[in-house]
Motif scaffolding. Structure first.
Motif, PDB file in Angstrom:
ATOM      1  N   GLY A  58      -7.451   1.749   1.787  1.00  0.00           N
ATOM      2  CA  GLY A  58      -6.771   0.640   1.134  1.00  0.00           C
ATOM      3  C   GLY A  58      -5.757  -0.028   2.033  1.00  0.00           C
ATOM      4  O   GLY A  58      -5.665  -1.266   2.089  1.00  0.00           O
ATOM      5  N   ALA A 114       0.831  -1.210   0.000  1.00  0.00           N
ATOM      6  CA  ALA A 114       0.000   0.000   0.000  1.00  0.00           C
ATOM      7  C   ALA A 114       0.864   1.259   0.000  1.00  0.00           C
ATOM      8  O   ALA A 114       0.581   2.220  -0.732  1.00  0.00           O
ATOM      9  N   VAL A 157     -11.419  -2.358  -2.241  1.00  0.00           N
ATOM     10  CA  VAL A 157     -10.831  -2.411  -0.905  1.00  0.00           C
ATOM     11  C   VAL A 157     -11.841  -2.197   0.207  1.00  0.00           C
ATOM     12  O   VAL A 157     -11.653  -2.670   1.328  1.00  0.00           O
ATOM     13  N   SER A 212      -8.824   7.569   0.851  1.00  0.00           N
ATOM     14  CA  SER A 212      -8.742   6.334   0.075  1.00  0.00           C
ATOM     15  C   SER A 212      -7.470   5.550   0.360  1.00  0.00           C
ATOM     16  O   SER A 212      -7.489   4.312   0.468  1.00  0.00           O
ATOM     17  N   GLU A 213      -6.345   6.259   0.482  1.00  0.00           N
ATOM     18  CA  GLU A 213      -5.081   5.563   0.770  1.00  0.00           C
ATOM     19  C   GLU A 213      -5.160   4.808   2.084  1.00  0.00           C
ATOM     20  O   GLU A 213      -4.732   3.653   2.187  1.00  0.00           O
ATOM     21  N   ALA A 265      -6.450  -4.607  -6.605  1.00  0.00           N
ATOM     22  CA  ALA A 265      -6.514  -3.170  -6.308  1.00  0.00           C
ATOM     23  C   ALA A 265      -5.199  -2.451  -6.563  1.00  0.00           C
ATOM     24  O   ALA A 265      -5.186  -1.322  -7.063  1.00  0.00           O
ATOM     25  N   TYR A 266      -4.078  -3.097  -6.208  1.00  0.00           N
ATOM     26  CA  TYR A 266      -2.792  -2.404  -6.288  1.00  0.00           C
ATOM     27  C   TYR A 266      -1.975  -2.752  -7.537  1.00  0.00           C
ATOM     28  O   TYR A 266      -0.923  -2.175  -7.752  1.00  0.00           O
ATOM     29  N   HIS A 275      -4.674   0.183 -10.004  1.00  0.00           N
ATOM     30  CA  HIS A 275      -3.748   1.322  -9.933  1.00  0.00           C
ATOM     31  C   HIS A 275      -3.178   1.687 -11.310  1.00  0.00           C
ATOM     32  O   HIS A 275      -2.766   2.832 -11.520  1.00  0.00           O
ATOM     33  N   ILE A 326      -6.198  -8.782  -2.844  1.00  0.00           N
ATOM     34  CA  ILE A 326      -6.341  -7.328  -2.905  1.00  0.00           C
ATOM     35  C   ILE A 326      -5.133  -6.703  -3.589  1.00  0.00           C
ATOM     36  O   ILE A 326      -5.258  -5.773  -4.386  1.00  0.00           O
ATOM     37  N   PHE A 337     -11.059   1.303  -7.114  1.00  0.00           N
ATOM     38  CA  PHE A 337     -10.197   1.055  -5.959  1.00  0.00           C
ATOM     39  C   PHE A 337     -11.021   0.979  -4.673  1.00  0.00           C
ATOM     40  O   PHE A 337     -10.886   0.038  -3.883  1.00  0.00           O
ATOM     41  N   ARG A 338     -11.889   1.967  -4.466  1.00  0.00           N
ATOM     42  CA  ARG A 338     -12.714   1.965  -3.258  1.00  0.00           C
ATOM     43  C   ARG A 338     -13.698   0.789  -3.256  1.00  0.00           C
ATOM     44  O   ARG A 338     -14.016   0.231  -2.205  1.00  0.00           O
TER      45      ARG A 338
END
Length: 411
Positions: A278, A221, A351, A274-275, A295-296, A300, A291, A347-348
């Protein structure tokens, strides 16, 4: 920290293959999740690469240029992601790992300086450097874990097989006449992205249990957040160079302020909450690999592409504030913010299982702006897209605070 203990060393014999010294990050210590300075040094090579990508897209505003630029953005992101996953497992504080990262940085720098001419005279340089970085990093990882983590060893044998296949298309595409380069490179990139999606499945070896990978979610993250910062910095760098090349005027000053405001809004959307959302999700996940991959890794890529395209839009506004709107200009000016909001929405959703109304409204507003783009100038359309980003950022923060979810560590 989500890192779990690897299987007991006694479960499998060490064998004679691989590095004797255990280079894996130690569990249950401060260094298990730490982002090291050599990782940040590696990231610096991408600042120049991103500026070259922005330059390439700005000077090649056609459907072919857009496809080539998108491919290069995804290729650059894939180089970074793979290296981040390797330094998530290996400890950069140990000299062999640190040395390997510095060598990778050198090869990555060759990628960066050749990326602008990758569809020109430096295609073979780009393809060779890209392939050497991918294969060399994977072989080093294989050597590092062979004696100490049998499951990771099998995973990286599979990864090496996939990357060897994609490297053939990278290199052959660079050697063939120019008209074949883009199709071959798109196949190479598709192979690499598909391989992670299917768990690096190889006939006879099966697939890797990506969902159960022993990962530090905190490290993944933080590394991803730092790359977002680097990308935003690149955007400001491109805007700054474009501004200093022009005479000061009301239009250029307004264009610069719009570019800065758009960067602030994108920063706010990512780092206000958001950061943290996550980071908490991946740290608490029973299967952080899932995830991390979705997500990453994949999502991203959309966020980074949005930032790069927005930097091109900022330069377009500064260079041609009152020009007649063209289709390519409209796509660039609306496409960057739209990709960024779409990436943040996904992303949201991944996560935190949140489908935010503010993002949906923002995406709708940008589509309306695109429909009305041809009665506006680039400066006017830039003002509209920036206003959308600012409103969505403010909206989300107001809703979050009113809901009592204030985050003391936000920003």
């Amino acid at each position: 920290m989500t890192r779990t203990s690897p299987p007991p060393p006694a479960a499998t014999p060490a064998g004679r293959f691989g590095i004797r010294r255990n280079l894996l990050r130690p569990d249950d210590s401060e260094s298990a999740d730490r982002v090291t300075y050599v990782e940040l040094f590696f990231d610096l090579i991408f600042v120049f690469a991103l500026t070259q990508l922005s330059r390439y897209l700005y000077e090649n505003q056609s459907w072919t240029g857009a496809l080539e630029s998108a491919m290069l953005v995804l290729a650059l992101w894939w180089l970074w992601v793979y290296t981040t996953w390797v330094t998530n497992w290996l400890d950069p504080a140990k000299l062999p790992v640190r040395g390997a990262v510095l060598v990778l940085a050198l090869v990555g720098f060759v990628v960066s300086v050749s990326i602008y001419e990758s569809f020109g005279d430096r295609g073979i340089v780009f393809a060779l450097a890209y392939s050497v970085l991918q294969l060399g990093r994977t072989m080093f990882m294989l050597l590092a874990v062979a004696r100490h983590d049998p499951e990771l060893r099998r995973t990286f044998v599979r990864i090496l097989a996939w990357l060897a296949l994609s490297s053939v298309f990278w290199i052959v595409g660079a050697l063939l006449p120019l008209q074949y380069r883009l199709p071959f490179w798109l196949i190479a990139l598709a192979i690499e992205y598909l391989s992670a999606g299917v768990g690096f499945r190889v006939p006879g070896l099966g697939a890797s249990g990506v969902d159960h990978w022993d990962l530090s979610g905190t490290h993944i993250a933080e590394r991803s957040a730092l790359f977002v910062i680097i990308s935003l910095g690149e955007s400001l760098l491109v805007t700054g160079f474009a501004f200093v090349d022009k005479e000061s005027s009301a239009e250029s000053i307004l264009g610069m302020l719009l570019a800065f405001s758009a960067s602030v809004a994108m920063w706010w959307l990512y780092f206000d909450h958001s950061e943290r959302a996550g980071a908490k999700a991946i740290a608490a996940a029973a299967e952080p690999g899932r995830i991390a991959r979705l997500a990453y890794t994949y999502v991203h890529a959309v966020i980074i592409a949005g930032i790069v395209l927005t930097s091109v839009a900022d330069k377009e506004v500064l260079s041609h504030p009152h020009a007649a709107m063209t289709l390519s200009s409209a796509v660039v000016l609306v496409g960057g913010p739209l990709l960024y909001l779409l990436g943040m929405l996904l992303f949201r959703l991944v996560v935190a299982r949140e489908l935010l109304v503010s993002y949906l409204v923002g995406l709708g507003a940008l589509l309306v702006a695109f429909a009305a783009a041809f009665v506006l100038t680039p400066l006017q359309l830039g003002a509209v897209t920036t206003a959308v980003l600012v409103i969505v950022a403010g909206w989300e923060t107001v809703v979050r605070v009113r809901a009592g979810t204030a985050d003391e560590k936000a920003g």
